[in-house]
Design an enzyme around this catalytic site. Structure first.
Site, mmCIF file in Angstrom:
data_model
loop_
_atom_site.group_PDB
_atom_site.id
_atom_site.type_symbol
_atom_site.label_atom_id
_atom_site.label_comp_id
_atom_site.label_asym_id
_atom_site.label_seq_id
_atom_site.Cartn_x
_atom_site.Cartn_y
_atom_site.Cartn_z
ATOM 1 N N ARG A 1 1.166 -30.700 10.726
ATOM 2 C CA ARG A 1 0.664 -29.498 11.408
ATOM 3 C C ARG A 1 0.196 -28.444 10.410
ATOM 4 N NH1 ARG A 1 5.824 -30.186 15.355
ATOM 5 N NH2 ARG A 1 4.915 -31.846 16.621
ATOM 6 N N ARG B 1 7.288 -33.914 10.299
ATOM 7 C CA ARG B 1 6.226 -33.699 11.291
ATOM 8 C C ARG B 1 5.527 -32.353 11.095
ATOM 9 N NH1 ARG B 1 10.947 -32.186 13.581
ATOM 10 N NH2 ARG B 1 11.030 -30.432 15.020
ATOM 11 N N HIS B 2 6.211 -31.433 10.427
ATOM 12 C CA HIS B 2 5.606 -30.115 10.221
ATOM 13 C C HIS B 2 4.520 -30.159 9.151
ATOM 14 C CE1 HIS B 2 8.516 -28.569 12.954
ATOM 15 N NE2 HIS B 2 9.491 -29.095 12.234
ATOM 16 N N THR C 1 2.715 -1.642 8.957
ATOM 17 C CA THR C 1 3.119 -2.579 10.015
ATOM 18 C C THR C 1 3.358 -3.995 9.506
ATOM 19 O OG1 THR C 1 0.813 -3.123 10.425
ATOM 20 C CG2 THR C 1 1.773 -1.337 11.767
ATOM 21 N N GLY C 2 2.828 -4.312 8.344
ATOM 22 C CA GLY C 2 2.819 -5.691 7.849
ATOM 23 C C GLY C 2 1.626 -6.467 8.377
ATOM 24 N N HIS D 1 9.033 -24.426 9.221
ATOM 25 C CA HIS D 1 7.988 -25.145 9.968
ATOM 26 C C HIS D 1 6.563 -24.870 9.480
ATOM 27 C CE1 HIS D 1 10.599 -25.904 13.832
ATOM 28 N NE2 HIS D 1 11.163 -26.356 12.717
ATOM 29 N N ARG E 1 7.086 0.633 8.246
ATOM 30 C CA ARG E 1 7.271 1.643 9.301
ATOM 31 C C ARG E 1 7.870 1.007 10.555
ATOM 32 N NH1 ARG E 1 1.282 4.354 8.282
ATOM 33 N NH2 ARG E 1 1.885 5.672 6.513
ATOM 34 N N ASP F 1 0.873 -1.177 0.000
ATOM 35 C CA ASP F 1 0.000 0.000 0.000
ATOM 36 C C ASP F 1 0.914 1.232 0.000
ATOM 37 O OD1 ASP F 1 0.905 0.240 2.599
ATOM 38 O OD2 ASP F 1 -1.089 0.265 3.527
ATOM 39 N N CYS G 1 3.179 -3.205 4.036
ATOM 40 C CA CYS G 1 2.334 -2.087 4.446
ATOM 41 C C CYS G 1 3.038 -1.407 5.609
ATOM 42 C CB CYS G 1 0.913 -2.538 4.773
ATOM 43 S SG CYS G 1 0.728 -3.609 6.210
HETATM 44 C C1 RB5 Z 1 -1.867 2.688 6.332
HETATM 45 O O1 RB5 Z 1 -1.949 3.917 6.964
HETATM 46 C C2 RB5 Z 1 -1.672 1.585 7.361
HETATM 47 O O2 RB5 Z 1 -2.834 1.441 8.100
HETATM 48 C C3 RB5 Z 1 -1.302 0.295 6.678
HETATM 49 O O3 RB5 Z 1 -0.162 0.497 5.912
HETATM 50 C C4 RB5 Z 1 -0.971 -0.890 7.559
HETATM 51 O O4 RB5 Z 1 -0.024 -0.540 8.528
HETATM 52 C C5 RB5 Z 1 -2.100 -1.630 8.097
HETATM 53 O O5 RB5 Z 1 -1.940 -2.654 8.770
#
Ligand code: RB5
Length: 144
Positions: free
Chosen positions: A134, A130-131, A65-66, A96, A107, A7, A63
């Site tokens: 799972r 074994r993985h 935070t991912g 695994h 970020r 994004d 993104c």
């Molecule tokens: C975008 O502002 C932010 O919400 C997005 O990049 C992400 O961190 C969401 O999980």
């Protein structure tokens, strides 16, 4: 072929990722965005489709935070996405969990660490054994 997507928050890191893959001769398909504001679930869906239809062996989603990307990707049947910010987790989620989508927080981590994690993700094979049972159990949860 690797599917990549981001994004707006992940866009600068995707530029670095594309350059990193290109420099290593790794083919990729870029599913957006172009840096303008967009909704990360749309991009997650596009990248995951490329993995599920067999065009790509795995995907990388970026993104802020991912986390949003990983939540969206994990809603899609057949996807095992993990958001990682350290080498150990990245290695073991391949070994695994047979993770097929790596999510990174632009970020949260710098591009140097991000590229190190990408290399680990792309160069680590699932251990099976074994993985496998799972992982099969995880995938069976999609049917409940
Ligand atoms: C975008 O502002 C932010 O919400 C997005 O990049 C992400 O961190 C969401 O999980």
């Amino acid at each position: 072929m690797i599917a990549i997507g981001c994004d707006h928050a992940g866009f600068p890191l995707k530029e670095a990722l594309a350059a990193h893959l290109y420099a290593r001769g790794i083919s990729y398909t870029d599913l957006g965005c172009d840096g303008s504001p967009c909704d990360y679930p749309d991009i997650a869906e596009a990248v995951c489709k490329e993995v599920l239809n067999g065009n790509c062996t795995c995907g990388i989603l970026l993104c802020g935070t991912g986390i949003g990307m990983s939540m969206a990707a994990n809603k899609i049947k057949g996807i095992r996405a993990a958001v990682c910010s350290d080498a150990f987790s990245t290695k073991f989620t391949r070994l695994h969990n047979d993770t097929n989508i790596l999510c990174l927080g632009a970020r949260v981590i710098g591009s140097g660490l991000a590229m190190e994690l990408v290399d680990i993700f792309l160069n680590t094979e699932f251990e099976g054994g074994r993985h496998q049972r799972r992982v099969d159990m995880i995938m069976a949860l999609e049917e409940k």
